[in-house]
Each structure stands twice: as structure tokens, then as C-alpha cells.
Design a protein around this motif. Structure first.
Motif, mmCIF file in Angstrom:
data_model
loop_
_atom_site.group_PDB
_atom_site.id
_atom_site.type_symbol
_atom_site.label_atom_id
_atom_site.label_comp_id
_atom_site.label_asym_id
_atom_site.label_seq_id
_atom_site.Cartn_x
_atom_site.Cartn_y
_atom_site.Cartn_z
ATOM 1 N N ILE A 29 49.812 23.759 26.725
ATOM 2 C CA ILE A 29 50.986 23.686 27.646
ATOM 3 C C ILE A 29 51.541 25.019 27.450
ATOM 4 O O ILE A 29 51.911 26.001 28.267
ATOM 5 N N VAL A 30 52.025 25.210 26.177
ATOM 6 C CA VAL A 30 52.740 26.573 25.601
ATOM 7 C C VAL A 30 51.779 27.479 25.954
ATOM 8 O O VAL A 30 52.445 28.465 26.778
ATOM 9 N N GLY A 31 50.507 27.472 25.501
ATOM 10 C CA GLY A 31 49.566 28.425 25.926
ATOM 11 C C GLY A 31 49.297 29.053 27.334
ATOM 12 O O GLY A 31 49.582 29.902 27.781
ATOM 13 N N ALA A 32 49.529 27.761 28.300
ATOM 14 C CA ALA A 32 49.540 27.971 29.663
ATOM 15 C C ALA A 32 50.745 28.867 30.148
ATOM 16 O O ALA A 32 50.504 29.676 30.936
ATOM 17 N N ILE A 33 51.856 28.446 29.778
ATOM 18 C CA ILE A 33 52.872 29.073 30.104
ATOM 19 C C ILE A 33 52.981 30.583 29.766
ATOM 20 O O ILE A 33 53.134 31.479 30.542
ATOM 21 N N ASP A 34 52.641 30.623 28.424
ATOM 22 C CA ASP A 34 52.627 32.195 27.941
ATOM 23 C C ASP A 34 51.437 33.061 28.586
ATOM 24 O O ASP A 34 51.784 34.166 28.844
ATOM 25 N N GLY A 35 50.391 32.383 28.958
ATOM 26 C CA GLY A 35 49.291 33.128 29.758
ATOM 27 C C GLY A 35 49.494 33.096 31.217
ATOM 28 O O GLY A 35 48.459 33.532 31.778
ATOM 29 N N ASP A 36 50.788 33.038 31.559
ATOM 30 C CA ASP A 36 50.826 33.117 32.994
ATOM 31 C C ASP A 36 50.003 32.088 33.806
ATOM 32 O O ASP A 36 49.816 32.404 34.868
ATOM 33 N N GLU A 37 49.707 30.989 33.321
ATOM 34 C CA GLU A 37 49.052 29.852 33.974
ATOM 35 C C GLU A 37 49.824 28.553 34.199
ATOM 36 O O GLU A 37 49.352 27.571 34.006
ATOM 37 N N GLY A 38 50.908 28.874 34.715
ATOM 38 C CA GLY A 38 51.854 27.766 35.015
ATOM 39 C C GLY A 38 51.484 26.555 35.850
ATOM 40 O O GLY A 38 51.640 25.438 35.647
ATOM 41 N N GLU A 39 50.468 26.929 36.643
ATOM 42 C CA GLU A 39 49.981 25.903 37.603
ATOM 43 C C GLU A 39 49.056 24.979 36.847
ATOM 44 O O GLU A 39 48.696 23.662 37.387
ATOM 45 N N LYS A 40 48.818 25.094 35.677
ATOM 46 C CA LYS A 40 47.969 24.336 34.803
ATOM 47 C C LYS A 40 48.912 23.049 34.046
ATOM 48 O O LYS A 40 48.245 22.158 33.623
ATOM 49 N N CYS A 41 50.186 23.456 34.240
ATOM 50 C CA CYS A 41 51.001 22.614 33.332
ATOM 51 C C CYS A 41 51.057 21.156 33.869
ATOM 52 O O CYS A 41 51.070 20.080 33.048
ATOM 53 N N GLU A 42 51.127 20.826 35.073
ATOM 54 C CA GLU A 42 51.335 19.665 35.645
ATOM 55 C C GLU A 42 50.170 18.474 35.147
ATOM 56 O O GLU A 42 50.517 17.449 34.860
ATOM 57 N N ASP A 43 48.889 18.855 35.368
ATOM 58 C CA ASP A 43 47.924 18.139 34.931
ATOM 59 C C ASP A 43 48.011 17.712 33.247
ATOM 60 O O ASP A 43 47.797 16.888 32.842
ATOM 61 N N LEU A 44 48.432 18.877 32.643
ATOM 62 C CA LEU A 44 48.517 18.910 31.048
ATOM 63 C C LEU A 44 49.631 17.672 30.513
ATOM 64 O O LEU A 44 49.561 17.130 29.830
ATOM 65 N N VAL A 45 50.866 17.922 31.307
ATOM 66 C CA VAL A 45 52.070 17.102 31.057
ATOM 67 C C VAL A 45 51.723 15.766 31.312
ATOM 68 O O VAL A 45 51.952 15.011 30.737
ATOM 69 N N ILE A 46 51.115 15.651 32.580
ATOM 70 C CA ILE A 46 50.864 14.094 32.886
ATOM 71 C C ILE A 46 49.679 13.652 31.703
ATOM 72 O O ILE A 46 50.056 12.356 31.320
ATOM 73 N N ASP A 47 48.936 14.361 31.261
ATOM 74 C CA ASP A 47 48.011 13.819 30.278
ATOM 75 C C ASP A 47 48.789 13.666 28.832
ATOM 76 O O ASP A 47 48.686 12.545 28.300
ATOM 77 N N PHE A 48 49.815 14.499 28.577
ATOM 78 C CA PHE A 48 50.737 14.490 27.379
ATOM 79 C C PHE A 48 51.460 13.126 27.808
ATOM 80 O O PHE A 48 51.613 12.201 26.665
ATOM 81 N N VAL A 49 52.212 12.682 28.896
ATOM 82 C CA VAL A 49 52.796 11.625 28.924
ATOM 83 C C VAL A 49 52.010 10.381 28.850
ATOM 84 O O VAL A 49 52.414 9.432 28.232
ATOM 85 N N LYS A 50 50.938 10.197 29.484
ATOM 86 C CA LYS A 50 49.892 9.401 29.165
ATOM 87 C C LYS A 50 49.418 8.926 27.614
ATOM 88 O O LYS A 50 49.480 7.816 27.194
ATOM 89 N N SER A 51 49.254 9.928 27.117
ATOM 90 C CA SER A 51 48.981 9.830 25.747
ATOM 91 C C SER A 51 50.035 9.532 24.784
ATOM 92 O O SER A 51 49.977 8.602 23.978
ATOM 93 N N ALA A 52 51.149 9.956 25.156
ATOM 94 C CA ALA A 52 52.180 9.604 24.201
ATOM 95 C C ALA A 52 52.794 8.218 24.539
ATOM 96 O O ALA A 52 52.977 7.205 23.589
ATOM 97 N N LYS A 53 52.581 7.400 25.841
ATOM 98 C CA LYS A 53 52.778 6.273 26.068
ATOM 99 C C LYS A 53 51.830 5.117 25.438
ATOM 100 O O LYS A 53 51.981 4.408 24.789
ATOM 101 N N ALA A 54 50.551 5.822 25.565
ATOM 102 C CA ALA A 54 49.509 5.017 24.768
ATOM 103 C C ALA A 54 49.826 4.832 23.220
ATOM 104 O O ALA A 54 49.627 3.984 22.624
#
Ligand SMILES: [Fe+2]
Ligand SMILES: [Fe+2]
Length: 137
Positions: A29-54
């Protein structure tokens, strides 16, 4: 980029592996932000939240199994993070075209991982360490 140095390890393989996986997603996610690919963040954060809950569910089951006395308190701590995870998803949704959302996401996410997930688990580190040593002898 976040790096889980040895002081952040529980020395309990399944949980450390999960934490590393969560750190890997944060770094993507940090890489996507720094690489100007902010649009990738939503899917990655949803994956992060799912993984964290599991991970939280797995960790609580393990703590109950080994008889950790404060498992309820740790469960309540995990529950209290739901609200923050909703916020992270909101920031991520706006990360594509909003710099403030990207900056907030990066900052909040790194704190969330390091303080709320990793450091909070130090609460039971000694307990499971003693347990697994006892099992080895
Ligand atoms: Fe935890
Ligand atoms: Fe954990």
C-alpha cells in the motif's frame, strides 16, 4: 516501508507469519501511494482488513487454547479496532484522487499495524513463550 525486526517477533511461528503477511500488504500500500498508484489502495486495504480480521480470530482461538488468562481483554482490543479499519477503507476509497486521503492512509495504516496489531500482542508474548518452552521439555 515497515520492517518487523526481531523485537517485534513473538517467536511463535504461525502468528509471526501472519504479522509478516500484514506488514507485506502495508508495504504494498505504501508502495502504491509513493508510486502514484493511489487507485490500487482500495483493493489492497480491503485485503489487509480481511487478513487482519482472520488473524485476530486465529490468534484468539490460539490464546484460548493455551489458556491465556486475558483472552477476553485481547478480544475486546481486537473488536475496538473495527472502527479504525472502517476509516482505513474510507481513506483508501479516496486515495486515487485525494492527496490528503493518501497521506492519512499511509500514516494511520503504519501506526495501526505497529501499535494496534504488533505492539498490542506483546501483552501475551511472555505467556506463550513459557507455554511453548514447557511443551518442548
Ligand atoms: Fe492481537
Ligand atoms: Fe497478532
Amino acid at each position: 516501508m515497515v520492517e518487523l525486526t526481531s523485537s517485534f517477533m513473538l517467536d511463535y511461528e504461525t502468528l509471526d507469519r501472519d504479522h509478516q503477511r500484514l506488514a507485506d500488504i502495508v508495504n504494498l500500500i505504501v508502495g502504491a501511494i509513493d508510486g502514484d498508484e493511489g487507485e490500487k489502495c482500495e483493493d489492497l486495504v480491503i485485503d489487509f482488513v480481511k487478513s487482519a480480521k482472520a488473524h485476530f480470530a486465529k490468534e484468539e482461538a490460539l490464546l484460548a487454547k493455551v489458556g491465556f488468562p486475558n483472552v477476553k481483554r485481547h478480544h475486546d482490543h481486537h473488536e475496538s479496532l473495527n472502527f479504525k479499519m472502517e476509516h482505513l477503507i474510507e481513506f483508501a476509497k479516496n486515495a486515487g484522487d485525494n492527496k490528503l486521503a493518501r497521506d492519512s492512509l499511509r500514516k494511520e495504516l503504519v501506526f495501526f499495524l505497529m501499535d494496534d496489531i504488533i505492539t498490542a500482542d506483546m501483552d501475551f508474548k511472555n505467556f506463550i513463550e513459557k507455554k511453548s518452552n514447557a511443551e518442548k521439555t
